[in-house]
Write an enzyme that holds these catalytic residues in place. Structure first.
Site, PDB file in Angstrom:
ATOM      1  N   LYS A   1       0.433  -0.914   0.094  1.00  0.00           N
ATOM      2  CA  LYS A   1      -0.082  -0.538  -0.244  1.00  0.00           C
ATOM      3  C   LYS A   1       0.733   1.308   0.244  1.00  0.00           C
ATOM      4  O   LYS A   1       1.572   1.633   0.465  1.00  0.00           O
ATOM      5  CB  LYS A   1      -1.213   0.477   1.234  1.00  0.00           C
ATOM      6  CG  LYS A   1      -1.790  -0.985   1.384  1.00  0.00           C
ATOM      7  CD  LYS A   1      -3.229  -0.333   2.708  1.00  0.00           C
ATOM      8  CE  LYS A   1      -4.153  -1.715   3.030  1.00  0.00           C
ATOM      9  NZ  LYS A   1      -5.577  -1.382   1.910  1.00  0.00           N
TER      10      LYS A   1
ATOM     11  N   ARG B   1     -10.464 -11.285   1.944  1.00  0.00           N
ATOM     12  CA  ARG B   1     -11.150 -12.526   1.793  1.00  0.00           C
ATOM     13  C   ARG B   1     -10.773 -14.019   1.874  1.00  0.00           C
ATOM     14  O   ARG B   1     -11.322 -14.913   1.780  1.00  0.00           O
ATOM     15  CB  ARG B   1     -11.238 -12.039   0.761  1.00  0.00           C
ATOM     16  CG  ARG B   1     -10.209 -11.962  -0.373  1.00  0.00           C
ATOM     17  CD  ARG B   1     -11.113 -11.637  -1.995  1.00  0.00           C
ATOM     18  NE  ARG B   1     -11.224 -10.381  -1.754  1.00  0.00           N
ATOM     19  CZ  ARG B   1     -11.693  -9.239  -3.114  1.00  0.00           C
ATOM     20  NH1 ARG B   1     -11.915  -9.666  -4.063  1.00  0.00           N
ATOM     21  NH2 ARG B   1     -11.493  -7.709  -2.904  1.00  0.00           N
TER      22      ARG B   1
HETATM   23  N1  BES Z   1      -8.178  -4.096   4.293  1.00  0.00           N
HETATM   24  C1  BES Z   1      -8.303  -3.344   3.422  1.00  0.00           C
HETATM   25  C2  BES Z   1      -9.638  -2.417   3.243  1.00  0.00           C
HETATM   26  C3  BES Z   1     -10.318  -0.954   3.790  1.00  0.00           C
HETATM   27  C4  BES Z   1      -9.381  -0.410   2.949  1.00  0.00           C
HETATM   28  C5  BES Z   1      -9.884  -0.975   4.666  1.00  0.00           C
HETATM   29  C6  BES Z   1      -9.268   1.146   3.356  1.00  0.00           C
HETATM   30  C7  BES Z   1     -10.339   0.078   5.510  1.00  0.00           C
HETATM   31  C8  BES Z   1     -10.670   1.810   4.505  1.00  0.00           C
HETATM   32  C9  BES Z   1      -8.099  -4.700   2.217  1.00  0.00           C
HETATM   33  O1  BES Z   1      -7.329  -5.014   2.125  1.00  0.00           O
HETATM   34  C10 BES Z   1      -7.410  -3.727   1.127  1.00  0.00           C
HETATM   35  O2  BES Z   1      -6.537  -3.282   0.986  1.00  0.00           O
HETATM   36  N2  BES Z   1      -8.629  -4.552   0.063  1.00  0.00           N
HETATM   37  C11 BES Z   1      -8.292  -3.740  -1.093  1.00  0.00           C
HETATM   38  C12 BES Z   1      -9.053  -4.937  -2.350  1.00  0.00           C
HETATM   39  C13 BES Z   1      -8.732  -4.810  -3.764  1.00  0.00           C
HETATM   40  C14 BES Z   1      -6.901  -5.237  -4.025  1.00  0.00           C
HETATM   41  C15 BES Z   1      -9.170  -5.464  -4.469  1.00  0.00           C
HETATM   42  C16 BES Z   1      -8.989  -2.650  -1.133  1.00  0.00           C
HETATM   43  O3  BES Z   1     -10.162  -2.296  -1.018  1.00  0.00           O
HETATM   44  O4  BES Z   1      -7.463  -1.800  -2.267  1.00  0.00           O
HETATM   45 MN    MN Z   2      -5.662  -5.637   2.227  1.00  0.00          MN
END
Ligand code: BES
Ligand code: MN
Ligand code: ZN
Length: 526
Positions: free
Chosen positions: A305, A379
């Site tokens: 990230k 997931r």
């Molecule tokens: N934990 C994150 C989702 C999240 C994002 C929670 C912002 C709280 C605030 C999750 O694991 C994630 O990174 N999801 C990705 C999925 C994508 C790579 C398909 C996302 O939402 O960007």
């Molecule tokens: Mn994630």
């Protein structure tokens, strides 16, 4: 926070602070006793039109000389009593605690008698929730739990500030710092207060469960690791008489939980799968299963990230925290139904051993998964947990997870997303969320969306592209639920942040702990 109920006339309650909920549609003369005790501020404010009982109205007075009742009385408008909601009462509870903080007192009384002879039980429960939720603060020395530091710690230093003649909580603190007062007890006052004991008890347990969730959320990622959550689960089990089972890497291996293990592979911290069982129903009766994502820090893995705001990803265990908090309350209340809480817990970090984009992994279900993006890890850990839970023949499975950023785009910070395979269950959860003041909103889960998860190299991809990100994530989860009514709450936008509610503070909100509790109690028929 300690809660009590009392039927004493409000003007006779000896308290540093009496907070009064005032209905706009009822005669203010009913409050004459209290009004006289503070020199008539209410009637004078009402006479000039400053106080009409509207939700923003507030007036306060000091006890007249020689009186042995309340030292201070704060009249808070709650609007018309016939249209009052549980959320209004939750807010009144929160506003009462904020008033106590402002006046730097550690205890208060809350008078609800003006709302009518028949104050509804759900209002009383909500007021109790508001009081207990508002009193929560996170102040662990060094950011860790008390037993992780030596005896004393920062608290000792504070006391050496030696300001004589003030209460313990005020010592060494500046007068303007209202957050430093810990409001420790509250008394709910009203003519029918004796009948309020049960709803007060329920509201208290719900809010303490949610406060525990908030404390776990608030702990930094270097403290709240998967093994820490497991230790907390064991402590909860002890306190609430639950059965506790913890799976480590070896047990996960034996169970074939390759999806969960593949997420943990990049980290030095071992993953844990926490199982808490409450036997409140008949032996062998199908349990309700609550599953919560317990990702204690989500750096994204190899699909790293951006740095900005990454510290917030310590909150990626919010679903797990809510489930642990709910299990604490369920055990304490002895809810007459079988409930199992499941928290798959891991870190998601990049390293030389981490799973890479393009890797194909297996899962407990035997489904092969092409990992397109290692940041879609929630997931994966949930897939194995859901499949594991499916085998217990559950009456229903509800999972909650900070799963997708797309959910924040779709619904913002005011509602969690709700998806699932059973309309009746979805309806129950909608209602539970409304009652709890933790509302959710449905998104569709049509079979067409599944196509976005098709892979050339495995049974499924772990991401479905940008369109409908919250839906395709839920679609992925649905593949691992076998033969049970199931629902999923995406709490990415609601679990933490600027809530702007008087009974919360900015930061961890503990959502959807009370939603789950409302639902479990409803299913138990109590
Ligand atoms: N934990 C994150 C989702 C999240 C994002 C929670 C912002 C709280 C605030 C999750 O694991 C994630 O990174 N999801 C990705 C999925 C994508 C790579 C398909 C996302 O939402 O960007
Ligand atoms: Mn994630
Ligand atoms: Zn995540």
């Amino acid at each position: 926070m300690r809660l009590e109920v009392s039927t004493t006339a409000p003007e006779e309650v000896a308290t540093p602070l009496m907070v009064v909920g005032v209905a706009s549609n009822r005669a203010f003369e009913e409050l004459d006793g209290l009004d006289h005790a503070v020199g008539g501020v209410l009637s004078r404010a009402a006479a000039v039109g400053d106080f009409r009982g509207r939700k923003s109205d507030r007036v306060m007075g000091y006890g007249v000389a020689g009186g042995d009742g309340p030292q201070r009385v704060v009249f808070l408008g709650v609007g018309a009593s016939e249209s009052a909601s549980a959320e209004d009462l939750r807010r009144v509870g929160g506003r009462a605690v904020r008033a106590a903080e402002r006046h730097r007192v550690e205890s208060l009384a809350l008078y609800l008698g003006h709302l009518g002879g028949n104050v509804e039980e759900r209002w009383v429960q909500a007021a109790a929730e508001g009081l207990v939720l508002a009193s929560w603060r996170f102040e662990e020395p060094g950011g860790g739990p008390a037993d992780d530091v030596g005896a004393g710690g920062r608290r000792v230093q504070r006391e050496s500030g030696t300001l004589v003649g003030e209460s313990a909580t005020a010592i060494g603190e500046s007068a303007g710092d209202q957050r430093k007062v810990q409001v420790a007890s509250a008394t709910l006052v009203g003519a029918s207060a004796r009948e309020w004991e049960e709803p007060v008890c329920i509201g208290h347990a719900f809010a303490e469960g949610e406060n525990l969730a908030r404390t776990l959320q608030a702990r930094p990622g270097n403290v709240a690791t998967p093994s820490h959550l497991a230790a907390e689960a064991a402590r909860i089990a002890e306190e609430a008489e639950l059965e506790c089972e913890i799976l480590g890497p070896a047990e996960m291996e034996a169970e074939g939980m390759d999806a969960l293990l593949s997420v943990a592979r990049g980290s030095q911290e071992e993953p844990r799968l926490i199982v808490l069982r409450h036997h409140g129903g008949e032996d062998g009766a199908a349990p309700l299963v609550l599953v919560g994502k317990g990702l204690t820090f989500d750096a994204g893995g190899i699909s790293l990230k951006p740095a900005r705001g990454m510290e917030k990803m310590k909150y990626d265990m919010s679903g797990g925290a809510a489930v642990l908090g709910a299990m604490l309350a369920i055990g304490r209340l002895g809810v007459p139904v079988n409930v199992t809480g499941v928290v798959p817990s891991s870190e998601n970090l990049p390293s030389g051993t981490a799973t890479k984009p393009g890797d194909v992994i297996s899962s407990r279900a035997g489904t092969s998964i092409e990992v397109i993006n290692t940041d879609a890890e929630g997931r994966l850990i949930l897939a194995d947990a859901l499949h594991y839970a499916s085998e217990w023949g559950p009456a229903a499975i509800v999972d909650c997870a900070t799963l997708t950023g797309a959910c924040v785009v779709a619904l913002g910070r005011h509602r969690s997303a709700l998806l699932g395979n059973d309309e009746e269950l979805l309806g129950e959860l909608r209602a539970a969320g409304d009652h709890a003041g933790e509302p959710c909103w449905p998104l569709p889960l049509d079979a067409e969306y599944r196509r976005q998860l098709r892979s050339d190299f495995a049974d499924l991809k772990n991401v479905g592209g940008r369109p409908a990100g919250t839906i395709t994530a839920a679609c992925f989860l649905s593949e691992f639920v076998e033969g049970a009514p199931w629902a999923h709450l995406d709490i990415a936008g609601t679990a933490y942040g600027k809530t702007r509610k008087p009974y919360l503070r900015d930061g961890p909100a503990g959502i959807p702990c009370r939603l789950l509790l409302e639902w479990v109690r409803a299913r138990a028929g109590v």
